[in-house]
Enzyme design. Sequence first.
Site, short mmCIF file in Angstrom:
data_model
loop_
_atom_site.label_atom_id
_atom_site.label_comp_id
_atom_site.label_asym_id
_atom_site.label_seq_id
_atom_site.Cartn_x
_atom_site.Cartn_y
_atom_site.Cartn_z
N SER A 57 -9.75 1.93 2.92
CA SER A 57 -8.85 2.66 2.05
C SER A 57 -7.85 1.79 1.30
CB SER A 57 -8.10 3.70 2.88
OG SER A 57 -7.22 3.07 3.80
N SER A 74 -9.83 -0.54 7.11
CA SER A 74 -9.29 -0.45 5.75
C SER A 74 -8.63 -1.70 5.21
CB SER A 74 -8.29 0.70 5.66
OG SER A 74 -9.00 1.91 5.54
N LYS A 80 0.87 -1.18 0.00
CA LYS A 80 0.00 0.00 0.00
C LYS A 80 0.91 1.24 0.00
CE LYS A 80 -3.83 2.03 2.69
NZ LYS A 80 -4.72 1.82 3.87
N1 GLN Z 1 -13.21 4.17 6.37
C1 GLN Z 1 -12.52 4.61 7.54
C2 GLN Z 1 -12.11 6.05 7.40
O1 GLN Z 1 -12.41 6.60 6.41
C3 GLN Z 1 -11.34 3.71 7.83
C4 GLN Z 1 -10.14 4.04 7.07
C5 GLN Z 1 -8.95 3.23 7.48
O2 GLN Z 1 -9.07 2.21 8.14
N2 GLN Z 1 -7.77 3.72 7.10
O3 GLN Z 1 -11.51 6.62 8.25
#
Ligand code: GLN
Length: 455
Positions: free
Chosen positions: A135, A159, A52
């Site tokens: 994400s 995420s 990532k």
């Molecule tokens: N969807 C969540 C957010 O927007 C989690 C994102 C994540 O785990 N990086 O913060």
Amino acid sequence: AQHFLARAQAHQNLGAFVSIDEEATLAQARAADALIAQGKGGRLAGVPIAHKDIFVTRDFPTTASSKMLAGYRSPFDATVVTRLAEAGAVTLGKLNCDEFAMGSANENSAIAPVGFDAPAPVRNPWNTDRVPGGSSGGSAVAVAAGLAPAVTGTDTGGSIRQPASFCGITGIKPTYGRASRYGMIAFASSLDQAGPMGKSAEDCALLLSEMCGPDLDRDSTSLDVPAEDFTARLNDGIEGLRIGIPAEFFGEGLSADVRAAVDGALKEYEKLGARLVPISLPRTELSIPVYYILAPAEASSNLSRFDGVKFGHRAKNYTDLVDMYKKTRAEGFGDEVKRRIMIGAYVLSEGYYDAYYLQAQKIRRMIADDFQAAFQQCDVIAGPAAPTVAWQLGGKSDPLANYLADIFTLPASLAGLPGMSVPAGFGEAGMPVGLQLIGNYFKEGQLLNAAHRFQ
Ligand code: GLN
């Protein structure tokens, strides 16, 4: 490595990669070959993986999918990257994600994927009109489409688990503090954790065994718990395993197709000898406001370092220092990132701190306590990873609608517990559904065992 690079090229339309450098990959592959020839290859000798783009890497640019860091090159590798490289892994490239890992659909990336000249959404390979989740959307797509055998992701509020669910793959977020955060670009430091995503629990176990372990000098929240071989107990029987079923994960808001797939998976578990135990996680709903206060608060602090001086983008025309900060940040950050910085600054400001931040911290503790009460009655907890299958690209333009969809992943994040998503079947329009398994602290081995027996 050549095979996967060719596949990545052939499937550029998915937007999974934000950087590829064939020469850099093949140089790593040759070095791995040389070690293998000397009998010194590690456990992942020559295995191509991709990271990532939130992990800093020396051999590839690192952007966190933000214009703020376009073209940025780190002088060092993240600990997770180093550990996987020491085990022999070869890096195929860097994977698209939501900007600074903020999002649930990978539609917030500000970087053009490889093969594109402008930012483009990452597409779900099961149906390219649908989102891959986020994400870590690029990560999930790379595995699901066979562009990499396994990858890294990060999970702050879901995420790893949610995109794994949306793309029909397996992903695990370990106990907070197990994997070093050194070199992982910070979003919300008290929640951020690295983890692997792959085709199976077994592949995830292999990677996770190499990724974890103390890094006490470099990450102040790294735990002094020795690395473990998570493959050792994959085949243990699960007869008598008590699986807690939280009532709050099956209420209104859970779509019928996801529920049917999850129920089907739970029936399989009963056939394998596990016992389903009804439990309650009464503050599940509160995890949304709590997370969306605490994560932006930490983000507003972490992102203050992007000021046009130390890293990446700097505005071209400005009058004085303050004007330079303002223009740099106005140009460099996308809308969702700005929204979070503003929410975070607000909840931390004098006069509001007690009402929001402090309250949220207290409820966070209660959420963690609720899990400990539940683990008196069960060994692992199971439920859906997300309330629906992957939605249409552009289908949730309202930020709040995105936040609400995180309801089932946030509780374990706030408690710092390990959690994973395992493919459980298919829902609406033939899209994959993930079963979420949550374990107590340091029980990653048990989760992976339960997932492996099911697969
Ligand atoms: N969807 C969540 C957010 O927007 C989690 C994102 C994540 O785990 N990086 O913060």
